[in-house]
Design an enzyme around this catalytic site. Structure first.
Site, PDB file in Angstrom:
ATOM      1  CD  GLU A 156      -4.835  -1.064   3.912  1.00 44.63           C
ATOM      2  OE1 GLU A 156      -4.268  -1.953   4.582  1.00 44.63           O
ATOM      3  OE2 GLU A 156      -5.574  -1.303   2.954  1.00 44.63           O
ATOM      4  CB  SER A 212      -8.797  -2.289   4.797  1.00 40.62           C
ATOM      5  OG  SER A 212      -9.374  -3.361   4.106  1.00 40.62           O
ATOM      6  NE  ARG A 244      -4.145  -1.852   0.487  1.00 40.64           N
ATOM      7  CZ  ARG A 244      -4.247  -3.010  -0.164  1.00 40.64           C
ATOM      8  NH1 ARG A 244      -3.362  -3.336  -1.109  1.00 40.64           N
ATOM      9  NH2 ARG A 244      -5.239  -3.833   0.098  1.00 40.64           N
TER      10      ARG A 244
HETATM   11  C1  LIG Z   1     -15.263   0.610  -0.262  1.00 39.96           C
HETATM   12  C2  LIG Z   1     -13.772   0.689  -0.438  1.00 39.96           C
HETATM   13  C3  LIG Z   1     -13.053  -0.451  -0.775  1.00 39.96           C
HETATM   14  C4  LIG Z   1     -11.668  -0.392  -0.958  1.00 39.96           C
HETATM   15  N1  LIG Z   1     -10.989  -1.524  -1.308  1.00 39.96           N
HETATM   16  C5  LIG Z   1      -9.673  -1.471  -1.555  1.00 39.96           C
HETATM   17  C6  LIG Z   1      -8.953  -2.637  -1.985  1.00 39.96           C
HETATM   18  O1  LIG Z   1      -9.501  -3.710  -2.140  1.00 39.96           O
HETATM   19  N2  LIG Z   1      -7.645  -2.521  -2.214  1.00 39.96           N
HETATM   20  C7  LIG Z   1      -6.979  -1.335  -2.075  1.00 39.96           C
HETATM   21  O2  LIG Z   1      -5.767  -1.301  -2.327  1.00 39.96           O
HETATM   22  N3  LIG Z   1      -7.613  -0.227  -1.657  1.00 39.96           N
HETATM   23  C8  LIG Z   1      -8.948  -0.257  -1.403  1.00 39.96           C
HETATM   24  N4  LIG Z   1      -9.592   0.865  -1.001  1.00 39.96           N
HETATM   25  C9  LIG Z   1      -8.833   2.099  -0.725  1.00 39.96           C
HETATM   26  C10 LIG Z   1      -8.697   3.070  -1.910  1.00 39.96           C
HETATM   27  O3  LIG Z   1      -9.747   2.906  -2.847  1.00 39.96           O
HETATM   28  C11 LIG Z   1      -7.365   2.903  -2.623  1.00 39.96           C
HETATM   29  O4  LIG Z   1      -6.278   3.179  -1.760  1.00 39.96           O
HETATM   30  C12 LIG Z   1      -7.248   3.817  -3.853  1.00 39.96           C
HETATM   31  O5  LIG Z   1      -6.110   3.461  -4.595  1.00 39.96           O
HETATM   32  C13 LIG Z   1      -7.175   5.305  -3.499  1.00 39.96           C
HETATM   33  O6  LIG Z   1      -7.322   6.048  -4.690  1.00 39.96           O
HETATM   34  P1  LIG Z   1      -7.886   7.537  -4.669  1.00 39.96           P
HETATM   35  O7  LIG Z   1      -7.904   8.025  -6.058  1.00 39.96           O
HETATM   36  O8  LIG Z   1      -9.176   7.582  -3.947  1.00 39.96           O
HETATM   37  O9  LIG Z   1      -6.757   8.279  -3.839  1.00 39.96           O
HETATM   38  P2  LIG Z   1      -6.907   9.281  -2.596  1.00 39.96           P
HETATM   39  O10 LIG Z   1      -7.591   8.580  -1.474  1.00 39.96           O
HETATM   40  O11 LIG Z   1      -7.489  10.566  -3.057  1.00 39.96           O
HETATM   41  O12 LIG Z   1      -5.387   9.510  -2.235  1.00 39.96           O
HETATM   42  C14 LIG Z   1      -4.610   8.449  -1.710  1.00 39.96           C
HETATM   43  C15 LIG Z   1      -3.135   8.808  -1.861  1.00 39.96           C
HETATM   44  O13 LIG Z   1      -2.803   8.849  -3.234  1.00 39.96           O
HETATM   45  C16 LIG Z   1      -2.207  10.104  -3.560  1.00 39.96           C
HETATM   46  N5  LIG Z   1      -2.641  10.459  -4.919  1.00 39.96           N
HETATM   47  C17 LIG Z   1      -3.869  10.340  -5.466  1.00 39.96           C
HETATM   48  N6  LIG Z   1      -3.869  10.784  -6.728  1.00 39.96           N
HETATM   49  C18 LIG Z   1      -2.601  11.218  -6.974  1.00 39.96           C
HETATM   50  C19 LIG Z   1      -1.962  11.810  -8.096  1.00 39.96           C
HETATM   51  N7  LIG Z   1      -2.613  12.054  -9.235  1.00 39.96           N
HETATM   52  N8  LIG Z   1      -0.655  12.133  -7.974  1.00 39.96           N
HETATM   53  C20 LIG Z   1       0.042  11.887  -6.835  1.00 39.96           C
HETATM   54  N9  LIG Z   1      -0.517  11.342  -5.748  1.00 39.96           N
HETATM   55  C21 LIG Z   1      -1.819  11.006  -5.820  1.00 39.96           C
HETATM   56  C22 LIG Z   1      -2.730  11.073  -2.512  1.00 39.96           C
HETATM   57  O14 LIG Z   1      -1.829  12.177  -2.329  1.00 39.96           O
HETATM   58  C23 LIG Z   1      -2.763  10.180  -1.292  1.00 39.96           C
HETATM   59  O15 LIG Z   1      -1.458  10.092  -0.772  1.00 39.96           O
HETATM   60  C24 LIG Z   1     -10.984   0.833  -0.804  1.00 39.96           C
HETATM   61  C25 LIG Z   1     -11.725   2.001  -0.479  1.00 39.96           C
HETATM   62  C26 LIG Z   1     -13.096   1.930  -0.313  1.00 39.96           C
HETATM   63  C27 LIG Z   1     -13.865   3.191  -0.002  1.00 39.96           C
END
Ligand SMILES: Cc1cc2nc3c(=O)[nH]c(=O)nc-3n(C[C@H](O)[C@H](O)[C@H](O)COP(=O)(O)OP(=O)(O)OC[C@H]3O[C@@H](n4cnc5c(N)ncnc54)[C@H](O)[C@@H]3O)c2cc1C
Length: 308
Positions: free
Chosen positions: A298, A216, A167
Site C-alpha cells: 500500500e 498500513s 487507495r
Molecule cells: C501513521 C499513519 C497513518 C495512516 N493512516 C491512513 C489511513 O487511515 N487511511 C489512509 O488512506 N491512509 C493512511 N495513511 C497513509 C497516508 O497518510 C495517506 O495515503 C495520505 O493521503 C498521503 O498523503 P501525503 O500528502 O503524505 O502524500 P505523499 O505520501 O507525499 O504522496 C502520496 C501520493 O500522492 C501524490 N500526491 C501528493 N500530493 C500531490 C499533489 N499535490 N498533486 C499530485 N499528486 C500528489 C504523490 O505523487 C504520491 O503518488 C497513514 C499514514 C501514516 C504515516
C-alpha cells in the site's frame, strides 16, 4: 540537467528527500521545486523541457523514497497552496493543507469531514490516494479537484474523471493537484470534535502513532474493491497473515514490523529505504510461504536504489 525555467519560489538542486518523508528515508531529487503560487507553478511547468519527469509530493506519509533518490523534479506545495474555505457545506482546500486541519476547520463550521482528522497527509495526497478510514473515503465527499497539467494549464476534474479506486485515483501524467472541494454532511460542531477526539484516541491505542511509519504497509488481502466504497468488506486482515507468518516485530537493519501493529513498517531510527523495502519484501515472502497469499504494497515506493 538542461536549463530550467526561472521561478519566484525555491528551486534546489540535488535535494535529499529524507526529511520530507514520514519514514525519514530517501536520497536526493534532481531538483526540488517549491512554487510561490499557482502562476509560478504554471510558468515552471510550461517552460520545463518535455522530457523532464515531474513527481508531485505531499507530506510523504505514504512514501518510501529509495536511497538513490529520484531522477525527476519533485514538486512540493507549501504556503500559497494551503488555504481552507468553507461555504455552506462545501469545503475548498489547497492541496498543501493538512487533512487534519481541513477536518478541524470543517467541524468548526458544522461540516462532517471527520474521517480526515487522523490521516497524517495533505489534501493532494488524500485525493491521489483516495485516503479514507472509519468507513469513509475521499471519493465519498470529493466534488471537484483542480490541477495544473504537465503543460501548465489549470484544469478542473470531476470525481468521474478521477476514477477513484481503493487507495488510488487517476491523474494525468505529471499533473499537480492544487486544490479540492469536498461536500460533507452537516453536523453539530461539538459532536464532530468529540468524534475526532475518540478517533485519535483509538488510533493511539491500536497503532504506533508515535513511530516513524507510512501507515498500513500492505493492503488487506481480501475484499478490497475497485470503488473504495464504505460498505466494502475487509474480512481478511494483512496484520493477521503477517502474524501467522511470525513476522510481528521482525527487523532488518533499522527497519521493524511494529510489535504494536504488525502491518506497520517502522524506522526505529537508523533504517535506510533498502532496509524498509527489504523487510517488506521478506514479509511478503514469508506470508506467501505460510498462507499462499501475495500481499500487495500500500506504501508507494519510488526512485532508484543506491548504486553498489
Ligand atoms: C501513521 C499513519 C497513518 C495512516 N493512516 C491512513 C489511513 O487511515 N487511511 C489512509 O488512506 N491512509 C493512511 N495513511 C497513509 C497516508 O497518510 C495517506 O495515503 C495520505 O493521503 C498521503 O498523503 P501525503 O500528502 O503524505 O502524500 P505523499 O505520501 O507525499 O504522496 C502520496 C501520493 O500522492 C501524490 N500526491 C501528493 N500530493 C500531490 C499533489 N499535490 N498533486 C499530485 N499528486 C500528489 C504523490 O505523487 C504520491 O503518488 C497513514 C499514514 C501514516 C504515516
Amino acid at each position: 540537467m538542461t536549463d530550467l525555467p526561472v521561478v519566484r519560489g525555491r528551486l534546489t538542486q540535488a535535494r535529499p528527500l529524507n526529511d520530507l518523508t514520514w519514514l525519514r528515508v530517501g536520497g536526493p531529487a534532481d531538483y526540488l521545486f517549491q512554487p510561490a503560487d499557482i502562476e509560478d507553478l504554471q510558468g515552471f511547468l510550461k517552460g520545463l523541457p518535455g522530457d523532464v519527469l515531474v513527481f508531485p509530493m505531499g507530506v510523504g506519509s505514504n512514501l518510501i523514497v529509495r536511497d538513490g533518490g529520484l531522477r525527476a523534479v519533485v514538486i512540493r506545495l507549501g504556503r500559497g497552496f494551503n488555504g481552507i474555505e468553507v461555504d455552506g457545506n462545501i469545503v475548498t482546500a489547497g492541496a498543501a493543507a493538512l487533512d487534519a486541519h481541513v477536518a478541524r476547520k470543517a467541524a468548526d463550521a458544522g461540516v462532517d469531514l471527520t474521517f480526515l482528522r487522523t490521516i497524517p497527509g495533505s489534501v493532494g495526497g488524500a485525493v491521489r490516494m483516495n485516503a479514507g478510514c472509519y468507513g469513509s473515503y475521499t471519493a465519498d465527499v470529493l466534488r471537484k479537484a483542480t490541477i495544473v497539467t504537465r503543460q501548465g494549464e489549470v484544469v478542473d476534474l470531476s470525481p468521474e474523471e478521477l476514477n477513484f479506486r481503493y487507495r488510488q485515483s487517476d491523474l494525468p501524467e505529471g499533473a499537480v493537484l492544487i486544490s479540492a472541494s469536498f461536500e460533507g454532511p452537516v453536523g453539530d460542531p461539538e459532536k464532530l470534535h468529540a468524534r475526532m477526539a475518540a478517533q485519535l484516541q483509538k488510533r493511539d491505542e491500536t497503532q504506533p502513532t508515535k513511530d516513524r511509519s507510512a501507515g498500513s504497509t500492505f493492503r488487506n488481502p481480501a475484499g478490497y474493491s475497485s470503488t473504495g466504497r464504505a460498505d466494502d468488506v475487509h474480512d481478511l486482515k494483512a496484520w493477521k497473515v503477517i502474524d501467522n507468518a511470525g513476522m510481528r516485530g521482525a527487523t532488518l537493519g533499522g527497519a521493524q514490523m511494529s510489535p504494536k501493529h504488525s502491518n506497520f513498517l517502522i524506522n526505529t531510527g537508523t533504517a535506510t529505504a533498502a532496509d524498509l523495502e527489504g523487510l517488506g519484501e521478506e514479509v511478503r515472502k514469508k506470508v506467501y510461504e505460510t498462507s499462499g497469499i501475495t500481499l500487495e504494497w500500500e506504501i508507494m515506493r519510488v526512485g532508484d536504489p543506491l548504486k553498489e
